[in-house]
Design an enzyme around this catalytic site. Structure first.
Site, PDB file in Angstrom:
ATOM      1  N   TYR A 194       0.823  -1.211   0.000  1.00 23.76           N
ATOM      2  CA  TYR A 194       0.000   0.000   0.000  1.00 23.76           C
ATOM      3  C   TYR A 194       0.856   1.259   0.000  1.00 23.76           C
ATOM      4  O   TYR A 194       0.408   2.318  -0.426  1.00 23.76           O
ATOM      5  CB  TYR A 194      -0.901   0.038   1.241  1.00 23.76           C
ATOM      6  CG  TYR A 194      -2.190  -0.727   1.137  1.00 23.76           C
ATOM      7  CD1 TYR A 194      -2.193  -2.096   0.878  1.00 23.76           C
ATOM      8  CD2 TYR A 194      -3.407  -0.092   1.322  1.00 23.76           C
ATOM      9  CE1 TYR A 194      -3.389  -2.800   0.802  1.00 23.76           C
ATOM     10  CE2 TYR A 194      -4.604  -0.786   1.253  1.00 23.76           C
ATOM     11  CZ  TYR A 194      -4.590  -2.139   0.996  1.00 23.76           C
ATOM     12  OH  TYR A 194      -5.768  -2.825   0.927  1.00 23.76           O
ATOM     13  N   LYS A 242       3.432 -15.171   2.562  1.00 25.26           N
ATOM     14  CA  LYS A 242       3.652 -15.911   1.314  1.00 25.26           C
ATOM     15  C   LYS A 242       5.153 -16.136   1.189  1.00 25.26           C
ATOM     16  O   LYS A 242       5.801 -15.730   0.212  1.00 25.26           O
ATOM     17  CB  LYS A 242       3.068 -15.117   0.130  1.00 25.26           C
ATOM     18  CG  LYS A 242       3.047 -15.863  -1.199  1.00 25.26           C
ATOM     19  CD  LYS A 242       2.012 -16.974  -1.281  1.00 25.26           C
ATOM     20  CE  LYS A 242       2.127 -17.700  -2.623  1.00 25.26           C
ATOM     21  NZ  LYS A 242       1.249 -18.897  -2.692  1.00 25.26           N
ATOM     22  N   ASP A 274      -2.514 -18.559   0.883  1.00 29.56           N
ATOM     23  CA  ASP A 274      -3.526 -19.294   0.111  1.00 29.56           C
ATOM     24  C   ASP A 274      -4.160 -20.372   0.973  1.00 29.56           C
ATOM     25  O   ASP A 274      -5.381 -20.534   1.008  1.00 29.56           O
ATOM     26  CB  ASP A 274      -2.954 -19.844  -1.211  1.00 29.56           C
ATOM     27  CG  ASP A 274      -1.604 -20.540  -1.058  1.00 29.56           C
ATOM     28  OD1 ASP A 274      -1.029 -20.506   0.048  1.00 29.56           O
ATOM     29  OD2 ASP A 274      -1.117 -21.114  -2.057  1.00 29.56           O
ATOM     30  N   ASP A 307      -6.358  -7.078   4.439  1.00 35.28           N
ATOM     31  CA  ASP A 307      -7.526  -6.447   3.812  1.00 35.28           C
ATOM     32  C   ASP A 307      -8.431  -7.533   3.227  1.00 35.28           C
ATOM     33  O   ASP A 307      -9.649  -7.543   3.459  1.00 35.28           O
ATOM     34  CB  ASP A 307      -7.062  -5.484   2.709  1.00 35.28           C
ATOM     35  CG  ASP A 307      -8.238  -4.844   1.987  1.00 35.28           C
ATOM     36  OD1 ASP A 307      -9.176  -4.404   2.669  1.00 35.28           O
ATOM     37  OD2 ASP A 307      -8.218  -4.801   0.745  1.00 35.28           O
ATOM     38  N   ASP A 348     -12.345  -9.222   4.890  1.00 37.10           N
ATOM     39  CA  ASP A 348     -13.645  -9.302   4.203  1.00 37.10           C
ATOM     40  C   ASP A 348     -14.121 -10.753   4.152  1.00 37.10           C
ATOM     41  O   ASP A 348     -15.310 -11.040   4.326  1.00 37.10           O
ATOM     42  CB  ASP A 348     -13.554  -8.761   2.764  1.00 37.10           C
ATOM     43  CG  ASP A 348     -13.841  -7.262   2.665  1.00 37.10           C
ATOM     44  OD1 ASP A 348     -13.501  -6.535   3.613  1.00 37.10           O
ATOM     45  OD2 ASP A 348     -14.392  -6.823   1.632  1.00 37.10           O
TER      46      ASP A 348
HETATM   47  C1  IPM Z   1     -10.397  -1.218   4.192  1.00 42.41           C
HETATM   48  C2  IPM Z   1     -10.512  -0.652   2.791  1.00 42.41           C
HETATM   49  C3  IPM Z   1      -9.306   0.229   2.486  1.00 42.41           C
HETATM   50  C4  IPM Z   1      -8.070  -0.651   2.545  1.00 42.41           C
HETATM   51  C5  IPM Z   1      -9.344   0.988   1.151  1.00 42.41           C
HETATM   52  C6  IPM Z   1     -10.615   1.781   0.992  1.00 42.41           C
HETATM   53  C7  IPM Z   1      -8.151   1.886   1.000  1.00 42.41           C
HETATM   54  O1  IPM Z   1     -10.661  -1.672   1.854  1.00 42.41           O
HETATM   55  O2  IPM Z   1     -10.272  -0.425   5.135  1.00 42.41           O
HETATM   56  O3  IPM Z   1     -10.472  -2.439   4.344  1.00 42.41           O
HETATM   57  O4  IPM Z   1      -7.746  -1.352   1.577  1.00 42.41           O
HETATM   58  O5  IPM Z   1      -7.397  -0.631   3.579  1.00 42.41           O
HETATM   59 MN    MN Z   2     -11.059  -3.621   2.764  1.00 43.54          MN
END
Ligand code: IPM
Ligand code: MN
Ligand code: NAD
Length: 349
Positions: free
Chosen positions: A139, A185, A217, A241, A245
């Site tokens: 990032y 990884k 993975d 990240d 999710d």
């Molecule tokens: C998160 C989001 C952010 C990230 C984006 C919007 C920059 O996806 O906070 O999970 O990737 O950190």
């Molecule tokens: Mn995110």
């Protein structure tokens, strides 16, 4: 306690869910006798439109002077292709606050165990704390850019960057079930080989905490196949990240996961894991649970108010237990953001 809170609603459903979280914080202040003051500022696309920057100086100044920062979400199709985009404002805010450790708990509330794509028995009792490195990795690595028809990013970590977030993960594991899974990884990436070495070294300072290494993975598979194997999951920025999710699917969806970004010299940054959800923005149906539980993390990690945090979590469970929920958790009997929040507030009082 007197506390100055910076409120950054941002874009899309950001204002809807931070409005709900602020209401809950006001209710907590009433119940526990605190004096919380709120000051709002623009971030993301909203700030781009009004101030020409996704993180205006006055927003940063407000955050740096606050005791804690609560953020909604940034981004959306309106700003597709903008450089810098709304997301750059969030990344810059994390960097300027120095909040390198992002705590993303994925806990399956009993009330929601039958609201996921998995069998209830598969997810019941799952309690994972993802510790995501937040201010390094691909990032932020340089160089990045374009060279003719080639584009490139740099995945980069220093040993110090790895060690400091690892120490946060091990210290938290000690207060939980004593197990850290470090995800990398290392079979391919040099930055991951450094990650693995440094995490192993840090582990030596935490006798009693068990460390295992896992490739990302296979961790992605294990996370859904054997989710109860995980206690603290420590990983770098991009992997964290993605995996957070994914972990949300175990817990009832993206709408319910909170996060706390800590470790800097100043205030912490508290935000739900989800984004601006442009597909449902402005309709009053967003799930505010992720933002409300982020407000609970703000109390605990930002202000040292653990009882207040527990009271918020209990109030959320109470509302969900009574069958009150937004549409993402099931269309039947769903209520809107405001009605759900009202239930949480009255459960708190
Ligand atoms: C998160 C989001 C952010 C990230 C984006 C919007 C920059 O996806 O906070 O999970 O990737 O950190
Ligand atoms: Mn995110
Ligand atoms: P998203 O998280 O915004 O939405 C993904 C899906 O989950 C959508 O279907 C959405 O409706 C649903 N969802 C998310 N939060 C919800 C909630 N509280 N209640 C009910 N449903 C919810 O991800 P996306 O669509 O990939 O991204 C949209 C924008 O948000 C992008 O610009 C992205 O960069 C940004 N984003 C910002 C943050 C942040 O500010 N921290 C985090 C992730 C994505």
């Amino acid at each position: 306690m007197k506390a100055k809170l910076a409120l950054l609603p941002g874009d899309g459903i950001g204002p809807e869910v931070t409005g709900a979280a602020a209401e809950v914080l006001r209710a907590v202040a009433r119940r526990f006798g605190h004096d919380f003051s709120f000051a709002a500022a623009r971030v993301g696309g909203d700030a781009l439109d009004h101030d020409g920057s996704p993180l205006p100086e006055q927003t940063l100044a407000l955050c740096l002077g606050a005791d804690a920062v609560l953020l909604g979400a940034v981004g959306g199709p309106k700003w597709a292709g903008a450089t810098p985009g709304p997301e750059a404002g969030l990344l810059e805010l994390r960097r300027r606050l120095g909040v390198f450790a992002n705590l993303r708990p994925a806990r399956v509330m009993d009330e929601l165990a039958d609201r996921t794509p998995f069998r209830p028995g598969h997810v019941r009792g799952v309690d994972i704390l993802i510790v995501r490195e937040l201010t390094g990795g691909v990032y932020f690595g340089r160089p990045r850019g374009r060279d003719g028809d080639r584009a490139f990013d740099t995945m980069s970590y220093t040993a110090d960057e790895v060690a400091r977030v690892a120490r946060v993960a091990f210290a938290l594991a000690r207060k939980r079930r004593g197990r850290v899974t470090s995800v990398d990884k290392a079979n391919v990436l040099e930055s991951s080989r450094l990650w693995r070495q440094v995490v192993s070294r840090v582990a030596e300072d935490f006798a009693g905490v068990e460390l295992r290494h896992m490739l990302v993975d296979s961790a992605a598979l294990a996370l859904v196949q054997n989710p109860r194997e995980f206690d603290v999951l420590l990983t770098e920025n991009l992997f964290g990240d993605i995996l957070s999710d994914q972990a949300a699917a175990l817990a009832g969806g993206l709408g319910v996961l909170p996060s706390a970004a800590v470790g800097g010299p100043g205030p912490g940054l508290f935000e739900p894991v989800h984004g601006s959800a442009p597909d449902i923005a402005g309709r009053g149906i967003a799930n505010p649970v992720g933002a409300i539980l982020s407000a609970a993390m703000l109390c605990e990690h930002g202000l040292g108010l653990a009882a207040e945090a527990a009271a918020i979590a209990a109030a959320v469970s109470r509302a969900l237990g009574a069958g009150v929920h937004t549409a993402d958790l099931g269309a039947a009997g769903a209520v809107g953001t405001a009605a759900f929040t009202k239930h949480v507030v009255s459960a708190l009082a």
